[in-house]
Design a protein around this motif. Structure first.
Motif, short mmCIF file in Angstrom:
data_model
loop_
_atom_site.label_atom_id
_atom_site.label_comp_id
_atom_site.label_asym_id
_atom_site.label_seq_id
_atom_site.Cartn_x
_atom_site.Cartn_y
_atom_site.Cartn_z
N LYS A 38 1.14 -0.99 -0.09
CA LYS A 38 0.48 -0.14 0.15
C LYS A 38 0.88 1.41 0.13
O LYS A 38 0.76 1.59 -0.39
CB LYS A 38 -0.86 -0.29 1.14
N ARG A 40 4.43 1.77 -0.98
CA ARG A 40 4.41 1.63 -2.13
C ARG A 40 3.52 2.30 -3.21
O ARG A 40 3.86 3.26 -4.33
CB ARG A 40 5.03 0.31 -3.30
N ARG A 41 2.50 1.59 -3.38
CA ARG A 41 0.98 2.06 -4.47
C ARG A 41 0.96 3.46 -4.19
O ARG A 41 0.80 4.60 -4.87
CB ARG A 41 0.25 1.45 -4.51
N GLU A 42 1.04 4.37 -2.45
CA GLU A 42 1.13 6.01 -2.41
C GLU A 42 2.29 6.32 -2.99
O GLU A 42 2.25 7.57 -4.04
CB GLU A 42 1.30 5.70 -1.69
N ARG A 43 3.82 5.60 -3.40
CA ARG A 43 4.64 6.71 -3.86
C ARG A 43 4.43 7.01 -5.33
O ARG A 43 4.93 7.44 -5.46
CB ARG A 43 6.00 5.72 -2.83
N GLU A 44 4.26 5.52 -5.66
CA GLU A 44 3.91 5.92 -7.15
C GLU A 44 3.22 6.15 -7.72
O GLU A 44 3.22 6.63 -8.89
CB GLU A 44 3.80 4.26 -7.83
N ARG A 45 1.66 6.52 -6.89
CA ARG A 45 1.02 7.30 -7.32
C ARG A 45 1.41 8.86 -7.18
O ARG A 45 1.26 9.70 -8.53
CB ARG A 45 0.13 7.12 -6.22
N ALA A 46 1.73 9.36 -6.11
CA ALA A 46 2.45 10.63 -5.93
C ALA A 46 3.70 10.81 -6.91
O ALA A 46 3.70 11.89 -7.28
CB ALA A 46 3.30 10.61 -4.44
N GLY A 48 3.31 10.25 -10.08
CA GLY A 48 3.25 10.43 -11.62
C GLY A 48 2.60 9.01 -12.01
O GLY A 48 2.32 9.16 -12.71
N LEU A 49 2.89 7.81 -11.24
CA LEU A 49 2.93 6.46 -12.17
C LEU A 49 1.13 5.39 -12.21
O LEU A 49 1.01 5.68 -11.19
CB LEU A 49 3.71 5.85 -11.42
N VAL A 50 1.42 5.00 -13.39
CA VAL A 50 -0.18 4.26 -12.80
C VAL A 50 0.30 3.40 -13.61
O VAL A 50 0.99 2.89 -14.63
CB VAL A 50 -0.58 5.16 -14.60
N PRO A 51 -0.33 1.94 -13.18
CA PRO A 51 0.27 0.19 -13.66
C PRO A 51 -0.76 0.93 -15.18
O PRO A 51 -2.10 1.28 -15.31
CB PRO A 51 -1.09 0.01 -12.63
#
Length: 90
Positions: A38, A40-46, A48-51
């Motif tokens: 969770k 890691r997903r928040e860091r990626e979202r911050a 600007g990364l999108v799966p």
């Protein structure tokens, strides 16, 4: 109160796993793996990364992985760079 042999073995295994986890052994799963994912997903979202899931031919994936390994980079980074260079007008 006496314990069964299986319960003693189970507790000893948990003690060993906890000791390895505290020592930083990466092969022992963390107790709160969902929290790590969770975060890691928040860091990626911050960032600007999108799966983005895509199906590619196996030989192309092997080439991507080999090139990323040779360059010491992440496959995600390499794929993003290749897409940018291809899609950038000019």
């Amino acid at each position: 109160m006496t314990m069964k042999r299986t319960e003693l073995d189970k507790r000893q295994g948990l003690q060993i796993a906890n000791a390895q986890r505290r020592a930083g052994n990466p092969y022992v799963p963390a107790a709160h793996g969902a929290d790590d994912r969770k975060a890691r997903r928040e860091r990626e979202r911050a960032a600007g990364l999108v799966p983005f899931a895509v199906k590619l031919p196996k030989d192309l994936v092997v080439q991507l992985q080999a090139r990323a390994l040779a360059e010491g980079r992440d496959v995600d980074e390499l794929t993003a760079e290749l897409l940018r260079s291809t899609l950038t007008p000019g």
